[in-house]
Design a protein around this motif. Structure first.
Motif, PDB file in Angstrom:
ATOM      1  N   SER A 295      -4.341  14.705 -47.908  1.00 19.65           N
ATOM      2  CA  SER A 295      -4.454  13.281 -47.605  1.00 19.65           C
ATOM      3  C   SER A 295      -5.374  13.083 -46.405  1.00 19.65           C
ATOM      4  CB  SER A 295      -3.077  12.648 -47.385  1.00 19.65           C
ATOM      5  OG  SER A 295      -2.454  13.213 -46.269  1.00 19.65           O
TER       6      SER A 295
ATOM      7  N   ARG B 104      -7.988  14.966 -45.655  1.00 20.38           N
ATOM      8  CA  ARG B 104      -9.361  15.096 -46.152  1.00 20.38           C
ATOM      9  C   ARG B 104      -9.780  13.846 -46.914  1.00 20.38           C
ATOM     10  NH1 ARG B 104      -8.770  19.859 -49.770  1.00 20.38           N
ATOM     11  NH2 ARG B 104     -10.953  19.606 -50.344  1.00 20.38           N
ATOM     12  N   ALA B 105      -8.869  13.344 -47.748  1.00 21.69           N
ATOM     13  CA  ALA B 105      -9.213  12.166 -48.545  1.00 21.69           C
ATOM     14  C   ALA B 105      -9.522  10.977 -47.637  1.00 21.69           C
ATOM     15  CB  ALA B 105      -8.075  11.825 -49.504  1.00 21.69           C
TER      16      ALA B 105
ATOM     17  N   LEU C 171     -12.860  11.301 -46.061  1.00 18.74           N
ATOM     18  CA  LEU C 171     -13.976  11.116 -46.998  1.00 18.74           C
ATOM     19  C   LEU C 171     -14.162   9.649 -47.375  1.00 18.74           C
ATOM     20  CD1 LEU C 171     -13.511  14.155 -49.393  1.00 18.74           C
ATOM     21  CD2 LEU C 171     -15.450  13.724 -47.879  1.00 18.74           C
TER      22      LEU C 171
ATOM     23  N   ALA D 220      -8.768   6.508 -50.521  1.00 26.10           N
ATOM     24  CA  ALA D 220      -7.548   7.263 -50.224  1.00 26.10           C
ATOM     25  C   ALA D 220      -6.320   6.362 -50.330  1.00 26.10           C
ATOM     26  CB  ALA D 220      -7.636   7.879 -48.831  1.00 26.10           C
TER      27      ALA D 220
ATOM     28  N   PHE E 175     -14.045  11.400 -54.346  1.00 27.76           N
ATOM     29  CA  PHE E 175     -14.107  12.172 -53.100  1.00 27.76           C
ATOM     30  C   PHE E 175     -15.175  13.246 -53.285  1.00 27.76           C
ATOM     31  CE2 PHE E 175      -9.655  10.639 -53.290  1.00 27.76           C
ATOM     32  CZ  PHE E 175      -9.735   9.775 -52.205  1.00 27.76           C
ATOM     33  N   SER E 176     -16.335  13.009 -52.673  1.00 31.40           N
ATOM     34  CA  SER E 176     -17.529  13.765 -53.060  1.00 31.40           C
ATOM     35  C   SER E 176     -17.436  15.263 -52.787  1.00 31.40           C
ATOM     36  CB  SER E 176     -18.752  13.182 -52.365  1.00 31.40           C
ATOM     37  OG  SER E 176     -18.557  13.216 -50.975  1.00 31.40           O
ATOM     38  N   THR E 177     -16.787  15.656 -51.689  1.00 32.07           N
ATOM     39  CA  THR E 177     -16.725  17.095 -51.403  1.00 32.07           C
ATOM     40  C   THR E 177     -15.375  17.697 -51.790  1.00 32.07           C
ATOM     41  OG1 THR E 177     -16.140  16.647 -49.112  1.00 32.07           O
ATOM     42  CG2 THR E 177     -18.470  17.035 -49.579  1.00 32.07           C
ATOM     43  N   MET E 178     -14.696  17.033 -52.706  1.00 33.65           N
ATOM     44  CA  MET E 178     -13.545  17.669 -53.354  1.00 33.65           C
ATOM     45  C   MET E 178     -13.958  17.973 -54.791  1.00 33.65           C
ATOM     46  SD  MET E 178     -10.193  15.573 -52.261  1.00 33.65           S
ATOM     47  CE  MET E 178      -9.637  15.419 -50.581  1.00 33.65           C
TER      48      MET E 178
ATOM     49  N   MET F  86      -5.513  14.152 -56.468  1.00 32.28           N
ATOM     50  CA  MET F  86      -5.308  13.050 -55.525  1.00 32.28           C
ATOM     51  C   MET F  86      -4.771  11.826 -56.254  1.00 32.28           C
ATOM     52  SD  MET F  86      -6.019  14.453 -52.736  1.00 32.28           S
ATOM     53  CE  MET F  86      -5.519  13.031 -51.800  1.00 32.28           C
TER      54      MET F  86
ATOM     55  N   PHE G  50      -1.139  11.620 -56.317  1.00 32.57           N
ATOM     56  CA  PHE G  50      -0.594  11.818 -54.971  1.00 32.57           C
ATOM     57  C   PHE G  50       0.836  11.308 -54.807  1.00 32.57           C
ATOM     58  CE2 PHE G  50       0.047  10.904 -50.495  1.00 32.57           C
ATOM     59  CZ  PHE G  50      -0.428  12.074 -49.912  1.00 32.57           C
TER      60      PHE G  50
END
Ligand SMILES: Nc1ncnc2c1ncn2[C@@H]1O[C@H](COP(=O)(O)OP(=O)(O)OP(=O)(O)O)[C@@H](O)[C@H]1O
Ligand SMILES: [Mg+2]
Lengths: 313, 234
Positions: free
Chosen positions: A188, A190-191, A194, A199, B88-91, B99, B102
């Motif tokens: 969460s 990281r989200a 970003l 998120a 989420f570009s770098t996931m 996610m 979640f």
């Protein structure tokens, strides 16, 4: 500052002959200093990543971590590792509390309002501590074996405390890595860093995520405080100012908001400073640190690991 | 299922939504169309709890949503695919989908839903370990929709899913939107591509300068002269 002692050793050591041994020894010193910077820089960068705030009070959490370690070991005769862990936990709580009381109310205000709040919190912690614990320097008890070992049978010696610093730092970084990539809390975080709106649309609770970020960042700073206290033995209420600033520089060098960047920037800065001192430039090491910052930013405006992301139109 | 009552939303001094009334029945596809800056995105963001209305009510199955945070609204079964996909570009693709789940803890059911999303969008399966930022626009849109489905929405909000995509991909996406609806998910579809949206939807609202201008059955609006001239290119 206390970190100065390292540089003093460094410059004295330089006359001892064999260059290779010097280099090894300075390398170890550089890694130790870099570890401290990296631990503090992580908190800066994580908080920035989540709420785009430069938390100027972060260096003071490191100072309070050192005092908690001091109190635990001096008055309660707690050992090194328990003191480290308790100090981390209390710093985590303090970080969460500071966010709730000081930063949350200005979360939707302008960035300058948030920045001024952060500076106020920093001054409050510094002078509040001065009031309670007095301005004088305190001496940490000897917690770690005061032993020096020679490196690879050469004349280069290594203070065993260096190994503790490096061991603790690497362990904490591995734990952090695990949290960030494998746990829900980390994902969460990281989200949110970003894309905050996206998120929230995943059902991520902003308040919780921000609290966890402050908790983790502050715990790392607290650990750095205890490590520095036991390594250099002396602490005072303003000890967080310069290392805090340097760690911020480290975070920016690595690319603010980027977690591996903070680690890289921390080690890079620690190593640069140590080498500058070792080769006779200890007076200029701060100037060099900032010169490095400027050079890095000229070449890579977003830091060593930063990518040039163009704003979407 | 969802009802907006006299909704007013402001950005500072800008009055973005003016007394908006809108209703979505269970099982429907409702489309909200309008020009640039009309207030479509604002409507969706207010339903999701990212923006807060100054006055007015949002009722979801009779329950007021005003006091809930965005994260809680997801748990109630409303999922929002934002404008511009916002993956989420770098996931990795897989992490993005994770996610989406979640708010859930039912691991085995999540696994099944993941498989469903992969069968709906086989291309995502091929690219599941790739960074989402490296996907094409169409693939990112599929990922954004797949991610939203993983929260098991009862109501899915889609913001301009056709934006910037080639016509053939747009067709594919609209077919999938219909499929999702057939499987029981109610849909509120925001579009600038009024033609496609009206063909796909049961009912439509047209928003202009923050106000609902016209509403009605999608079929009727498609044949309405005013609508034809203003929104369907004459
Ligand atoms: N964050 C914001 N701050 C200030 N004004 C905003 C903000 N977001 C939107 N607006 C304004 O609110 C109005 C409605 O915008 P909105 O994004 O809802 O339109 P839209 O119908 O989604 O447009 P588009 O088709 O271009 O996506 C516009 O006038 C826009 O300029
Ligand atoms: Mg929009």
């Amino acid at each position: 500052m206390h970190l100065g002692k390292l540089f003093l050793n460094a410059s004295l050591n330089f006359d001892w002959g064999d260059k290779m041994e010097q280099l090894i020894q300075q390398f170890v010193n550089g890694v130790s200093l870099g570890s401290i910077y990296a631990l503090i820089a992580l908190g800066y960068t994580m908080v920035y990543g989540i709420i785009k705030l430069i938390n100027f009070a972060h260096g003071d959490i490191y100072m309070i971590g050192a005092y908690i370690g001091f109190a635990l070991t001096t008055f309660l005769h707690v050992g090194f590792f328990p003191a480290l862990i308790i100090s981390m936990l209390l710093c985590a709580l303090l970080g969460v509390l500071i966010e709730k009381v000081a930063y949350k109310p200005v979360r939707n205000s302008t960035r300058i309002a948030a920045l001024i709040t952060a500076i106020s919190v920093s001054l409050f912690l510094e002078y509040g501590m001065m009031y309670f614990v007095k301005a004088e320097t305190r001496t940490f008890p000897e917690l770690l074996p005061n032993k020096q070992i020679s490196i690879l049978n050469t004349n280069a010696v290594l203070d065993i405390k260096n190994l503790y610093i490096i061991f603790v730092t690497i362990s904490l970084m591995l734990i952090l890595q695990y949290i960030i990539y494998k746990t829900k809390v980390g994902k969460s975080m990281r989200a949110v860093s970003l894309d905050r709106d996206a998120a929230q649309l995943m059902g991520i609770d902003m308040n919780k995520t921000i609290s966890y970020t402050f908790a983790i960042g502050s715990a790392l700073a607290g650990a750095a405080g205890v490590l520095v206290g036991t390594y250099y033995n002396s602490i005072n209420p303003l000890m967080g100012v310069v290392p805090g600033l340097k760690a911020f520089v480290a975070a920016v060098i690595g690319g603010i908001g980027i977690i591996p960047g903070a680690v890289l920037g921390g080690f890079f800065l620690g190593m640069t400073e140590t080498m500058v001192s070792a080769f006779g430039g200890s007076l200029y090491k701060d100037a060099v640190a900032f010169a490095v910052l400027i050079l890095v930013l000229l070449a890579k405006p977003n830091g060593l690991l930063g990518r040039n992301i163009k704003e979407k139109v | 299922m969802l009802e907006l009552q006299n909704l007013n939303v402001y950005y500072g001094a800008i009055h973005a939504l003016r007394n908006v009334n809108l209703k979505i029945n269970q099982g429907e596809i409702v489309t909200l169309i309008g020009a640039n800056g009309a207030g479509k995105t604002t409507t969706l963001r207010t339903i999701s709890g990212i923006e807060k209305a100054k006055t007015g009510k949002i009722l979801y199955n009779g329950q007021g949503l005003d006091s809930y945070s965005a994260s809680h609204i997801v748990k109630l079964g409303i999922s929002h695919v934002p404008e511009g996909r916002r993956v989420f570009s770098t996931m990795s693709v897989f992490e993005n989908l994770e996610m989406g789940a979640f708010t859930r803890n039912d691991k085995s059911q999540i696994k099944k839903d993941l498989e469903n999303v992969f069968s709906l969008f086989p291309r995502l399966l091929e690219r599941k370990d790739q960074y989402a930022g490296t996907l094409s626009g169409g693939e990112q849109q599929m990922l954004a929709i797949g991610r939203a489905l993983l929260s098991r929405p009862k109501l899915l909000l889609l913001d301009e899913p056709s934006m910037g995509l080639a016509p053939i991909i747009v067709k594919e996406i609209f077919a999938i939107i219909k499929d999702i609806n057939k499987n029981g998910t109610t849909i509120l579809l925001v579009e600038q591509n009024a033609n496609m949206a009206l063909q796909c939807a049961n009912r439509a609202y047209i928003i202009k300068n923050g106000e609902i201008d016209i509403e009605g059955d999608a079929k009727d609006l498609m044949n309405d002269e005013n609508v034809k001239n203003a929104y369907l290119g004459g």
